[in-house]
Enzyme design. Sequence first.
Site, PDB file in Angstrom:
ATOM      1  N   LEU A   1       0.827  -1.207   0.000  1.00 30.88           N
ATOM      2  CA  LEU A   1       0.000   0.000   0.000  1.00 30.88           C
ATOM      3  C   LEU A   1       0.865   1.261   0.000  1.00 30.88           C
ATOM      4  CD1 LEU A   1      -2.840  -0.998   2.517  1.00 30.88           C
ATOM      5  CD2 LEU A   1      -2.697  -1.395   0.047  1.00 30.88           C
TER       6      LEU A   1
ATOM      7  N   HIS B   1      -3.186   4.159  -2.721  1.00 30.92           N
ATOM      8  CA  HIS B   1      -4.179   3.302  -2.044  1.00 30.92           C
ATOM      9  C   HIS B   1      -4.817   4.047  -0.876  1.00 30.92           C
ATOM     10  CE1 HIS B   1      -1.350   0.086  -3.627  1.00 30.92           C
ATOM     11  NE2 HIS B   1      -2.509  -0.249  -4.160  1.00 30.92           N
TER      12      HIS B   1
ATOM     13  N   GLY C   1      -8.542   3.515  -8.628  1.00 32.55           N
ATOM     14  CA  GLY C   1      -7.758   4.698  -8.981  1.00 32.55           C
ATOM     15  C   GLY C   1      -7.820   4.993 -10.478  1.00 32.55           C
TER      16      GLY C   1
ATOM     17  N   VAL D   1      -2.693   9.859  -7.470  1.00 32.00           N
ATOM     18  CA  VAL D   1      -1.848  10.584  -6.512  1.00 32.00           C
ATOM     19  C   VAL D   1      -0.432  10.600  -7.090  1.00 32.00           C
ATOM     20  CG1 VAL D   1      -0.979  10.665  -4.141  1.00 32.00           C
ATOM     21  CG2 VAL D   1      -3.298   9.820  -4.591  1.00 32.00           C
TER      22      VAL D   1
ATOM     23  N   SER E   1       3.041   0.902  -6.982  1.00 30.02           N
ATOM     24  CA  SER E   1       3.805  -0.108  -6.220  1.00 30.02           C
ATOM     25  C   SER E   1       5.092  -0.465  -6.961  1.00 30.02           C
ATOM     26  CB  SER E   1       2.982  -1.382  -6.043  1.00 30.02           C
ATOM     27  OG  SER E   1       1.749  -1.066  -5.466  1.00 30.02           O
ATOM     28  N   ARG E   2       5.076  -0.319  -8.287  1.00 32.94           N
ATOM     29  CA  ARG E   2       6.246  -0.735  -9.072  1.00 32.94           C
ATOM     30  C   ARG E   2       7.363   0.309  -9.056  1.00 32.94           C
ATOM     31  NH1 ARG E   2       2.001  -3.489 -12.295  1.00 32.94           N
ATOM     32  NH2 ARG E   2       2.487  -5.696 -12.181  1.00 32.94           N
TER      33      ARG E   2
HETATM   34  O1  PAF Z   1      -5.444  -2.322  -9.305  1.00 29.46           O
HETATM   35  C1  PAF Z   1      -5.104  -3.340  -8.663  1.00 29.46           C
HETATM   36  O2  PAF Z   1      -4.360  -3.274  -7.680  1.00 29.46           O
HETATM   37  C2  PAF Z   1      -5.627  -4.694  -9.105  1.00 29.46           C
HETATM   38  O3  PAF Z   1      -5.715  -4.788 -10.478  1.00 29.46           O
HETATM   39  C3  PAF Z   1      -6.971  -5.061  -8.437  1.00 29.46           C
HETATM   40  C4  PAF Z   1      -8.078  -4.129  -8.863  1.00 29.46           C
HETATM   41  C5  PAF Z   1      -6.828  -5.044  -6.927  1.00 29.46           C
HETATM   42  C6  PAF Z   1      -7.387  -6.486  -8.846  1.00 29.46           C
HETATM   43  O4  PAF Z   1      -6.438  -7.431  -8.462  1.00 29.46           O
END
Ligand code: PAF
Length: 284
Positions: free
Chosen positions: A33, A37, A147, A176, A186-187
């Site tokens: 997160l 998120h 998002g 964001v 996250s990447r």
């Molecule tokens: O956007 C994401 O993190 C993923 O594609 C989701 C919507 C949680 C589905 O695994």
Amino acid sequence: MRVVKTISEVREFVRSVRKGGGCVGLVPTMGALHAGHLALIRKSVRQDDATVVSIFVNPTQFGPAEDLAAYPRSLEQDVAACQAEGVDLIFAPDVTNMYPEGFATYVEVEGLTDGLCGRFRPGHFRGVTTIVSKLLNIVQPDRAYFGEKDYQQLIVIKRMAADLNFPIEIVPVSTVREKDGLAISSRNVYLTAEERAVAPALYRALEQAAQAVGDGASGRDAEEIVKQTLEGEPLFKLQYVEAVHPETLEPRGDQGTPMVIAAAAHLGSTRLIDNIKIEGRDQC
Ligand code: PAF
């Protein structure tokens, strides 16, 4: 806040919220997160009586050559972050809870998944729509939050929810960004210091194109501006840039606004995506 693994525990929790007349928000995530998120979570905490965050790295949305094994996982920190934001329940199932032996049913949205990321990640959106429809069925929330950074995902999920009559509001949340404009993802943790320094060029290129569209340029012009701008950045390898209609995701071609310019590019081994939306001009 509770952290649960099983579908029956989620259902029991949601039943108890509903018994008290409360409404439920769902924030589906793959964990790791970050501020993006947290924006989704905060919106749900503000709008809903109870917020459920799902944390599940969904194998069916990763291609064979993608980063499923290496995808960042940080459950302990994620739990602490959710606790601090006032989340009520974390659903963190194992793969076998979601895909038991014999699993054979997939959800697929046609057309909208053909272009943009869909062209380069075959099967990706089938995995996303399958897991999201399962989560919507398990939690049965009033609202689910996604998002705008994953713009095609948002539009595909909206279509799926409408087509399959999920009685749920899909709530979009703005991207964001870091102070320098890089969309938080996250990447981003995969980027080397050198790559991180040039990473904001992707959004800058989109901003330049959006400015031109605001001045009357077409979708094709916008795509050319992004291509040319990123050609000046040797570390970037543009995978695609497409100017599309914000709802149908049809190419804009010679047309102007409304438009979303979406792009994906590799910086070393990291694939970044971003987009910018330009609303239609008011008619005089
Ligand atoms: O956007 C994401 O993190 C993923 O594609 C989701 C919507 C949680 C589905 O695994």
